[in-house]
Design an enzyme around this catalytic site. Structure first.
Site, PDB file in Angstrom:
ATOM      1  CG  ASP A 102     104.591  73.057 -21.022  1.00  0.00           C
ATOM      2  OD1 ASP A 102     105.937  73.174 -20.905  1.00  0.00           O
ATOM      3  OD2 ASP A 102     104.243  71.834 -21.223  1.00  0.00           O
TER       4      ASP A 102
ATOM      5  CD1 TRP B 174      96.521  74.455 -22.107  1.00  0.00           C
ATOM      6  CD2 TRP B 174      98.839  74.903 -22.711  1.00  0.00           C
ATOM      7  NE1 TRP B 174      97.021  73.379 -22.906  1.00  0.00           N
ATOM      8  CE2 TRP B 174      98.391  73.712 -23.284  1.00  0.00           C
ATOM      9  CE3 TRP B 174      99.950  75.209 -22.813  1.00  0.00           C
ATOM     10  CZ2 TRP B 174      99.322  72.873 -24.199  1.00  0.00           C
ATOM     11  CZ3 TRP B 174     100.952  74.624 -23.516  1.00  0.00           C
ATOM     12  CH2 TRP B 174     100.387  73.189 -24.169  1.00  0.00           C
TER      13      TRP B 174
ATOM     14  CG  ASP C 269      94.399  69.042 -20.247  1.00  0.00           C
ATOM     15  OD1 ASP C 269      94.616  68.803 -19.158  1.00  0.00           O
ATOM     16  OD2 ASP C 269      95.169  69.645 -20.961  1.00  0.00           O
TER      17      ASP C 269
ATOM     18  CG  ASP D 271     101.050  69.332 -16.346  1.00  0.00           C
ATOM     19  OD1 ASP D 271     100.384  68.394 -16.101  1.00  0.00           O
ATOM     20  OD2 ASP D 271     100.872  69.963 -17.409  1.00  0.00           O
TER      21      ASP D 271
ATOM     22  CE  LYS E  37      98.243  73.687 -15.370  1.00  0.00           C
ATOM     23  NZ  LYS E  37      97.368  74.246 -16.563  1.00  0.00           N
TER      24      LYS E  37
HETATM   25  C1  GAL Z   1      98.474  69.479 -19.396  1.00  0.00           C
HETATM   26  C2  GAL Z   1      97.824  70.301 -18.494  1.00  0.00           C
HETATM   27  C3  GAL Z   1      97.134  71.545 -19.266  1.00  0.00           C
HETATM   28  C4  GAL Z   1      98.571  72.327 -19.803  1.00  0.00           C
HETATM   29  C5  GAL Z   1      99.461  71.376 -20.488  1.00  0.00           C
HETATM   30  C6  GAL Z   1     100.865  72.103 -20.870  1.00  0.00           C
HETATM   31  O1  GAL Z   1      99.066  68.147 -18.866  1.00  0.00           O
HETATM   32  O2  GAL Z   1      96.726  69.659 -17.921  1.00  0.00           O
HETATM   33  O3  GAL Z   1      96.526  72.300 -18.351  1.00  0.00           O
HETATM   34  O4  GAL Z   1      99.177  72.844 -18.618  1.00  0.00           O
HETATM   35  O5  GAL Z   1      99.637  70.393 -20.152  1.00  0.00           O
HETATM   36  O6  GAL Z   1     101.736  71.120 -21.759  1.00  0.00           O
END
Ligand code: GAL
Length: 391
Positions: free
Chosen positions: A55, A19, A188, A131, A129
Site C-alpha cells: 500500500d 508492508w 494480519d 486487498d 496483491k
Molecule cells: C491490510 C493487509 C496488509 C497490508 C495493509 C496495507 O488490509 O492485510 O497486508 O497490505 O492492508 O494497508
C-alpha cells in the site's frame, strides 16, 4: 483441482513485501535497496524472487482517465522500478484493493479493473496483491475478486494474483475459480507471539490456531495456496531482550518464536514473503530464511499443507506429506519449560510400509535412523522439525 492454465505459482511464491518493514512510508529507494539486498544476502539465490510494493505507492488522485499514478516518493515511475527489479533477476509486484480505496485511503481498482490490469502489464508487473479495503459498492467478495481475476487473465502478461480478503468469506472455496494463485486465510500477522484480542492483528500462535481450525487444507496445492500472511521474521527480538524472560504478549518475537514461525510457515507450504528491512538483516535471520531443508519442505512439489496430528495445551505434533513418500514432522512446545515430545511414524502423514526410516533434524542437519518412534527435546515456544524418509 487443476492448477490454473498459466501454470503460475506451481510452488508457493517466495519474495519480499514492503508492508511489514516500511508500512505507509515506503519509497522507491527502499524498493531498490530491497532488490539489491535480496541479491547480496543470497536470498534471491535461495528462491525469494518477488519484490512487492504494498500500500501507499500511489498518488492520492487518479489521472484524468482513471489510471493509477505513482506518488512523488516513486519519482522514476513504476516501469523504471520494474526494470530495476527485473535487471537483478527478480520479479516485480504491486498492490491495489477490490474497493474504491486502499486500506490507507489511496485510490484503488473497483470498477477500473481492466484499465488498471493493463497498466500493471505495461509496467512489467508480475504479481498483484489485491486487498479488501474501501467501499465495495454493494458487491460481494467473489464478484469483486472475480472482476480483477478476469482483467488479469485478459492482459498479455503472466501476473500472479494474490487475493488479500483476510479469509472472511472462505476464499479457499472460490480463490482458484476467480483466477487467484494465493489467498489470505487470516487477518494480519503482527510481530508478536499472541496479539492482544482488543488490538489489531494476530500473533504467530493465533495464526497457527486459526490454520488448525479452518477446513482449508484440501484447497491448497500447486497453483492455489492458503496464505497465513507475510513473515515477521527479523522484526524482533528487541536489543537486550532475553529469549528466556517471562512471556509478555506485547513484546516482539524471540529467536525460538521466530524458529516456530518459519518452521510452521514451511510446514503449511505457505507463500513466504519476507517483511523485514533487508539492509539490516541479522545473521540469525539470514540463516533462518535461507535454511535449505526448510525451504525444500515449503517448496515440495506435491504442495500439501501440513496439518495437526495431535494438539494439546502444551504440545503439538503436525506433519506434511512430501513427494518422496516421506514427511516433515514438527514438534511444537507451547509450554513454559523444556520438554520431550514424542510420536511414531504410524501417527504422522508418512508412507508406512518401511521397516526403517531416516530422520534428519532440519535445524542441525543431524541424521539418524528409526524403526518408528520419533522424539525431540524442545525449548519453550520452540519447534523441532524433522524430515522422515522411508528407507
Ligand atoms: C491490510 C493487509 C496488509 C497490508 C495493509 C496495507 O488490509 O492485510 O497486508 O497490505 O492492508 O494497508
Amino acid at each position: 483441482m487443476d492448477p490454473p492454465p498459466t501454470g503460475l505459482a506451481a510452488t508457493p511464491p517466495l519474495g519480499w513485501n514492503s508492508w511489514n518493514a516500511f508500512s505507509c512510508e515506503v519509497t522507491e529507494s527502499d524498493i531498490r535497496a530491497a532488490a539489491d539486498a535480496l541479491v547480496e544476502t543470497g536470498l534471491r539465490d535461495a528462491g525469494y524472487e518477488y519484490v512487492v510494493v504494498d500500500d501507499c505507492w500511489m498518488a492520492s488522485e487518479l489521472d484524468g482517465d482513471g489510471r493509477l499514478q505513482p506518488s512523488a516518493d516513486f519519482p522514476n515511475g513504476m516501469a523504471a522500478l520494474a526494470d530495476y527489479v527485473h535487471d537483478r533477476g527478480l520479479r516485480f509486484g504491486l498492490y491495489s484493493s477490490a474497493g474504491t480505496e486502499t486500506c490507507q485511503g489511496y485510490p484503488a481498482s473497483l470498477g477500473r479493473e481492466r484499465l488498471h490490469a493493463e497498466q500493471f502489464a505495461e509496467w512489467g508487473v508480475d504479481y498483484l496483491k489485491y486487498d479488501n479495503c474501501g467501499d465495495h459498492r454493494g458487491r460481494d467478495a467473489i464478484d469483486r475478486y472475480a472482476a480483477m481475476g478476469e482483467a488479469l487473465a485478459g492482459v498479455d502478461r503472466d501476473i500472479v494474483y494474490s487475493i488479500c480478503e483476510w479469509g472472511k468469506n472462505q476464499p479457499w472455496e472460490w480463490g482458484r475459480n476467480v483466477g487467484g494463485h494465493l489467498w489470505r486465510a487470516t487477518d494480519d500477522l503482527v510481530a508478536k507471539w499472541r496479539a492482544d484480542p482488543d488490538e489489531f492483528g494476530l500473533g504467530v500462535a493465533d495464526v497457527l490456531d486459526r490454520m488448525a481450525d479452518i477446513d482449508a487444507a484440501a484447497a491448497h496445492g500447486p497453483g492455489g495456496w492458503n496464505d497465513p500472511d507475510m513473515l515477521q521474521i527479523g522484526n524482533g527480538p528487541q536489543s537486550g531482550q532475553s529469549e528466556h524472560e517471562p512471556v509478555d504478549v506485547q513484546r516482539p518475537l524471540t529467536e525460538a518464536e521466530q524458529r516456530t514461525h518459519f518452521a510452521f510457515w514451511c510446514l503449511l507450504a505457505a507463500p513466504l514473503m519476507i517483511g523485514t528491512d533487508l539492509t539490516s538483516l541479522s545473521a540469525f535471520d539470514r540463516e533462518l530464511l535461507t535454511n535449505e531443508r526448510l525451504l525444500a519442505i515449503d517448496q515440495d512439489p506435491l504442495g500439501i499443507q501440513g496439518t495437526p496430528d495431535r494438539r494439546g495445551a502444551d504440545e503439538e505434533i503436525w506433519s506434511k506429506r512430501l513427494h518422496d513418500g516421506g514427511a516433515a514432522v514438527a514438534f511444537h512446545n507451547r509450554g513454559a519449560s523444556e520438554r520431550e515430545l514424542s510420536t511414531h511414524v504410524s501417527a504422522v502423514d508418512v508412507r508406512n510400509s518401511a521397516d526403517r526410516y531416516r530422520v534428519c533434524d532440519c535445524w542441525t542437519g543431524n541424521e539418524w535412523e528409526t524403526s518408528g518412534p520419533l522424539a525431540m527435546t524442545v525449548k519453550p515456544r520452540d519447534t523441532a522439525i524433522v524430515r522422515v524418509t522411508p528407507q
